[in-house]
Design a protein around this motif. Structure first.
Motif, PDB file in Angstrom:
ATOM      1  N   GLU A 151       0.834  -1.202   0.000  1.00 52.45           N
ATOM      2  CA  GLU A 151       0.000   0.000   0.000  1.00 52.45           C
ATOM      3  C   GLU A 151       0.867   1.250   0.000  1.00 52.45           C
ATOM      4  O   GLU A 151       0.510   2.267  -0.622  1.00 52.45           O
ATOM      5  N   ALA A 152       1.993   1.185   0.691  1.00 49.14           N
ATOM      6  CA  ALA A 152       2.911   2.326   0.697  1.00 49.14           C
ATOM      7  C   ALA A 152       3.444   2.589  -0.704  1.00 49.14           C
ATOM      8  O   ALA A 152       3.564   3.739  -1.144  1.00 49.14           O
ATOM      9  N   ARG A 153       3.745   1.511  -1.428  1.00 49.50           N
ATOM     10  CA  ARG A 153       4.249   1.654  -2.806  1.00 49.50           C
ATOM     11  C   ARG A 153       3.217   2.367  -3.683  1.00 49.50           C
ATOM     12  O   ARG A 153       3.549   3.291  -4.427  1.00 49.50           O
ATOM     13  N   ASP A 154       1.960   1.960  -3.559  1.00 48.07           N
ATOM     14  CA  ASP A 154       0.895   2.587  -4.348  1.00 48.07           C
ATOM     15  C   ASP A 154       0.680   4.040  -3.923  1.00 48.07           C
ATOM     16  O   ASP A 154       0.462   4.926  -4.764  1.00 48.07           O
ATOM     17  N   TRP A 155       0.722   4.278  -2.599  1.00 43.35           N
ATOM     18  CA  TRP A 155       0.500   5.619  -2.043  1.00 43.35           C
ATOM     19  C   TRP A 155       1.569   6.574  -2.561  1.00 43.35           C
ATOM     20  O   TRP A 155       1.280   7.697  -2.995  1.00 43.35           O
ATOM     21  N   LYS A 197       3.520   6.177  -5.216  1.00 45.33           N
ATOM     22  CA  LYS A 197       3.454   6.296  -6.678  1.00 45.33           C
ATOM     23  C   LYS A 197       2.364   7.273  -7.087  1.00 45.33           C
ATOM     24  O   LYS A 197       2.562   8.091  -8.001  1.00 45.33           O
ATOM     25  N   ALA A 198       1.220   7.206  -6.395  1.00 44.00           N
ATOM     26  CA  ALA A 198       0.104   8.094  -6.735  1.00 44.00           C
ATOM     27  C   ALA A 198       0.456   9.557  -6.512  1.00 44.00           C
ATOM     28  O   ALA A 198      -0.051  10.445  -7.211  1.00 44.00           O
ATOM     29  N   ARG A 199       1.344   9.808  -5.581  1.00 37.52           N
ATOM     30  CA  ARG A 199       1.740  11.190  -5.262  1.00 37.52           C
ATOM     31  C   ARG A 199       3.073  11.571  -5.909  1.00 37.52           C
ATOM     32  O   ARG A 199       3.580  12.656  -5.648  1.00 37.52           O
ATOM     33  N   ARG A 200       3.637  10.643  -6.694  1.00 35.55           N
ATOM     34  CA  ARG A 200       4.885  10.874  -7.410  1.00 35.55           C
ATOM     35  C   ARG A 200       6.005  11.308  -6.455  1.00 35.55           C
ATOM     36  O   ARG A 200       6.775  12.225  -6.750  1.00 35.55           O
ATOM     37  N   ILE A 201       6.057  10.630  -5.338  1.00 37.78           N
ATOM     38  CA  ILE A 201       7.054  10.946  -4.318  1.00 37.78           C
ATOM     39  C   ILE A 201       8.438  10.521  -4.796  1.00 37.78           C
ATOM     40  O   ILE A 201       8.641   9.379  -5.215  1.00 37.78           O
ATOM     41  N   GLU A 202       9.394  11.435  -4.691  1.00 41.30           N
ATOM     42  CA  GLU A 202      10.758  11.162  -5.147  1.00 41.30           C
ATOM     43  C   GLU A 202      11.678  10.739  -4.008  1.00 41.30           C
ATOM     44  O   GLU A 202      12.586   9.929  -4.209  1.00 41.30           O
ATOM     45  N   ASP A 203      11.464  11.313  -2.818  1.00 43.97           N
ATOM     46  CA  ASP A 203      12.350  11.045  -1.684  1.00 43.97           C
ATOM     47  C   ASP A 203      11.526  10.749  -0.434  1.00 43.97           C
ATOM     48  O   ASP A 203      10.392  11.236  -0.294  1.00 43.97           O
ATOM     49  N   ILE A 204      12.129   9.985   0.467  1.00 38.49           N
ATOM     50  CA  ILE A 204      11.477   9.642   1.727  1.00 38.49           C
ATOM     51  C   ILE A 204      12.406  10.011   2.881  1.00 38.49           C
ATOM     52  O   ILE A 204      13.590   9.639   2.884  1.00 38.49           O
ATOM     53  N   GLU A 205      11.868  10.739   3.837  1.00 34.56           N
ATOM     54  CA  GLU A 205      12.579  11.018   5.081  1.00 34.56           C
ATOM     55  C   GLU A 205      12.254   9.898   6.063  1.00 34.56           C
ATOM     56  O   GLU A 205      11.107   9.756   6.501  1.00 34.56           O
ATOM     57  N   CYS A 206      13.226   9.082   6.390  1.00 32.03           N
ATOM     58  CA  CYS A 206      13.046   7.986   7.347  1.00 32.03           C
ATOM     59  C   CYS A 206      13.451   8.514   8.722  1.00 32.03           C
ATOM     60  O   CYS A 206      14.641   8.749   8.984  1.00 32.03           O
ATOM     61  N   ILE A 207      12.480   8.716   9.605  1.00 32.01           N
ATOM     62  CA  ILE A 207      12.663   9.533  10.802  1.00 32.01           C
ATOM     63  C   ILE A 207      12.552   8.686  12.063  1.00 32.01           C
ATOM     64  O   ILE A 207      11.700   7.792  12.164  1.00 32.01           O
ATOM     65  N   MET A 261      17.595  10.484   4.730  1.00 34.97           N
ATOM     66  CA  MET A 261      16.809  10.767   3.532  1.00 34.97           C
ATOM     67  C   MET A 261      17.263   9.815   2.444  1.00 34.97           C
ATOM     68  O   MET A 261      18.468   9.608   2.256  1.00 34.97           O
ATOM     69  N   MET A 262      16.315   9.211   1.732  1.00 34.48           N
ATOM     70  CA  MET A 262      16.695   8.302   0.647  1.00 34.48           C
ATOM     71  C   MET A 262      15.705   8.381  -0.504  1.00 34.48           C
ATOM     72  O   MET A 262      14.519   8.690  -0.301  1.00 34.48           O
ATOM     73  N   PRO A 263      16.175   8.135  -1.724  1.00 36.27           N
ATOM     74  CA  PRO A 263      15.264   8.087  -2.873  1.00 36.27           C
ATOM     75  C   PRO A 263      14.239   6.961  -2.687  1.00 36.27           C
ATOM     76  O   PRO A 263      14.531   5.933  -2.056  1.00 36.27           O
ATOM     77  N   THR A 264      13.078   7.141  -3.268  1.00 38.23           N
ATOM     78  CA  THR A 264      12.017   6.147  -3.134  1.00 38.23           C
ATOM     79  C   THR A 264      12.469   4.784  -3.643  1.00 38.23           C
ATOM     80  O   THR A 264      12.157   3.750  -3.045  1.00 38.23           O
ATOM     81  N   GLU A 265      13.220   4.761  -4.745  1.00 39.12           N
ATOM     82  CA  GLU A 265      13.664   3.483  -5.292  1.00 39.12           C
ATOM     83  C   GLU A 265      14.542   2.725  -4.305  1.00 39.12           C
ATOM     84  O   GLU A 265      14.430   1.501  -4.157  1.00 39.12           O
ATOM     85  N   SER A 316       1.791   3.277   9.364  1.00 37.54           N
ATOM     86  CA  SER A 316       0.639   4.081   9.770  1.00 37.54           C
ATOM     87  C   SER A 316       0.998   5.559   9.888  1.00 37.54           C
ATOM     88  O   SER A 316       0.109   6.413   9.984  1.00 37.54           O
ATOM     89  N   THR A 317       2.295   5.885   9.864  1.00 41.84           N
ATOM     90  CA  THR A 317       2.723   7.280  10.007  1.00 41.84           C
ATOM     91  C   THR A 317       3.105   7.928   8.679  1.00 41.84           C
ATOM     92  O   THR A 317       3.535   9.081   8.660  1.00 41.84           O
ATOM     93  N   LEU A 318       2.956   7.219   7.588  1.00 45.86           N
ATOM     94  CA  LEU A 318       3.367   7.746   6.286  1.00 45.86           C
ATOM     95  C   LEU A 318       2.577   9.007   5.941  1.00 45.86           C
ATOM     96  O   LEU A 318       1.354   9.035   6.022  1.00 45.86           O
ATOM     97  N   ALA A 319       3.281  10.065   5.566  1.00 44.17           N
ATOM     98  CA  ALA A 319       2.638  11.332   5.206  1.00 44.17           C
ATOM     99  C   ALA A 319       3.562  12.113   4.290  1.00 44.17           C
ATOM    100  O   ALA A 319       4.768  11.852   4.225  1.00 44.17           O
ATOM    101  N   VAL A 320       3.006  13.081   3.586  1.00 40.98           N
ATOM    102  CA  VAL A 320       3.821  13.952   2.749  1.00 40.98           C
ATOM    103  C   VAL A 320       4.570  14.942   3.633  1.00 40.98           C
ATOM    104  O   VAL A 320       4.226  15.148   4.804  1.00 40.98           O
TER     105      VAL A 320
END
Length: 462
Positions: A19-23, A25-35, A47-51, A97-101
């Motif tokens: 579900e995170a992958r779809d979420w 992709k739908a928002r065209r997220i390029e980077d993720i802050e892993c906090i 910070m890491m690229p989505t791929e 459950s904490t995934l957000a833009v």
């Protein structure tokens, strides 16, 4: 109603990696802050690229991130901590459950809170999210579910790049700084309409739920109240709100500060915690009986807060500055008296219906790590319930002229925490040893700084 029942909740959280992958992709997220929240509530991570995030590589970091002081130092740890950095890094797994833009970033970016695990796959016991999770688990073992609602106060100030200069209120849309007390003033809030529009917009995009926004007593001092809910979810929201408010303020050439006492002649900032307990099976508030009256469990919870809150002050007021807020003749409490609808006490019982009967802990300061502050407050109430304690009589009138019932400084607070075996059993002795060492190191760092007061009154007089 839980936050998951509201439309805004769709902006935050998914249930699985797919579900995170779809979420994303739908928002065209390029980077993720892993906090990861550290002991001071400071965001740490990578910070890491989505791929790369989906490549299957588990994020690793040293366990020392949970042992670093607010000044960036590392204390000498006692032998009982049993932590050896040579044994390797910790492993960090996402809580989807904490995934957000991250709405203030120019490129599409997401944020995701992580939990720490040791090499054996066990949750790392001194990580703040795990500390709170463990305390909530104690209630669950008894068939109870804590419900909390934090209120966070903060100041808006002019940018200040020189720590030797006092903070000042910012300039509002009128072109003038605020100089007087403006409690609950709508016009004072309107001075910063553009900022608060950004805060509301950023919050909605992250699925964060603001209940109310008010102007507090101090010049450019504000308070945001959150809706009630699960302690871990609300701690996550406070953690994310602090970051959101700071980022929004920077957009408007201001600082937002959660220091407990940032300006000498202005009131301090608190993080009040409303709390109640419901039965897991029935959903009924255990503080109210079938007749709507107070239960013995309600009184036991208050008694636990009265007896044990002084022993957890190092988590509710975690910095040397925190104790400047807890002074007589101010808006902050100085003891653990309790009363009905009385804002001078440490423990206030607001007017409410029986179903919403709750206790407001007015002691914590806004500089507290929300995970540890919630864990500490709930742990005190839990001990009151399980020990069947009885509180002092509710007072009438002001509690501000009564004797101090709280420690006056950080070292005293740490010593009280260390002396309480019941709390040591709840929080774990390794956490207690690490936390004590960190606070003692922070105090030593503070003692190396000579204050203006010392130069003013001692330079030529002694």
């Amino acid at each position: 109603m839980s936050s998951s029942d509201t439309p805004v909740a769709a902006a935050r959280g998914v249930a699985s990696l797919e579900e995170a992958r779809d979420w994303l992709k739908a928002r065209r997220i390029e980077d993720i802050e892993c906090i990861v929240p550290d002991q001071a509530g400071v965001p740490k991570g990578k910070m890491m690229p989505t791929e790369k995030f989906f490549s299957g590589t588990t994020m690793t970091m040293p366990g020392s991130i949970f042992m670093q002081t607010i000044s960036g130092d590392y204390p000498d740890l006692p032998d009982e901590v049993d932590y050896d950095p040579a044994e390797g890094d910790l492993f960090f797994k996402p809580d989807f459950s904490t995934l957000a833009v991250v709405p203030w970033e120019s490129d599409p970016t997401a944020q995701l809170l992580h939990d720490a695990y040791d090499g054996d796959g066990n949750l790392f016991d001194i990580a703040p999210r795990q500390v709170l999770r463990r305390v909530v688990g104690l209630f669950e073992e008894k068939g109870w579910k804590p419900v909390v609602a934090p209120e966070i106060e903060f100041y808006l100030v002019k940018p200040n790049t020189d720590a030797d200069y006092p903070l000042e209120p910012p300039i509002g849309r009128s072109g003038r700084p605020e100089i007087g007390r403006q409690s609950y003033s709508i016009s004072a809030i309107n001075e910063f309409d553009d900022l608060f529009d950004d805060i509301y917009d950023f919050s909605e995009l992250q699925g964060l739920e603001i209940d109310t926004l008010i102007h507090e007593e101090g010049a450019a001092q504000m308070e945001i109240n959150l809706r009630h809910g699960d302690p871990l979810e609300l701690a996550d929201q406070v953690f994310m709100f602090k970051r959101t408010i700071r980022e929004a303020a920077l957009r408007h050439d201001m600082y937002a500060t959660f220091m407990a006492k940032p300006i000498a002649d202005e009131p301090g900032s608190a993080m009040h915690i409303h709390q109640s307990i419901v039965d897991k099976d029935t959903g009924e508030n255990i503080f109210s009986g079938e007749d709507g009256e107070e239960t013995s469990q309600f009184l036991s919870y208050i008694a636990g807060l009265q007896r044990f809150l002084p022993h957890v002050m190092c988590m509710l007021a975690p910095h040397v500055n925190s104790y400047r807020r807890l002074t007589r003749h101010s808006a902050a409490p100085i003891n653990v008296q309790w009363a009905y609808d009385n804002r001078t006490v440490g423990l206030r019982v607001p007017n409410s219906s029986p179903a919403a009967r709750r206790i407001e802990n007015r002691v914590p300061s806004s500089d507290a790590n929300p995970y540890l502050a919630l864990a500490a407050s709930l742990a005190c109430g839990y001990l009151g319930l399980t020990h069947d304690l009885r509180p002092d009589k509710a007072i009438e009138g002001s509690a501000r002229n009564l004797p101090f019932g709280l420690p006056r400084g950080l070292l005293e607070a740490v010593a009280l925490f260390e002396s309480c075996e019941e709390l040591g059993d709840i929080f774990g002795h390794r956490f207690g040893a690490v936390y004590r060492a960190m606070k003692e190191e922070e105090f030593e760092t503070f003692m190396r700084v000579i204050s203006p007061w010392e130069r003013e009154y001692l330079l030529l007089n002694v």
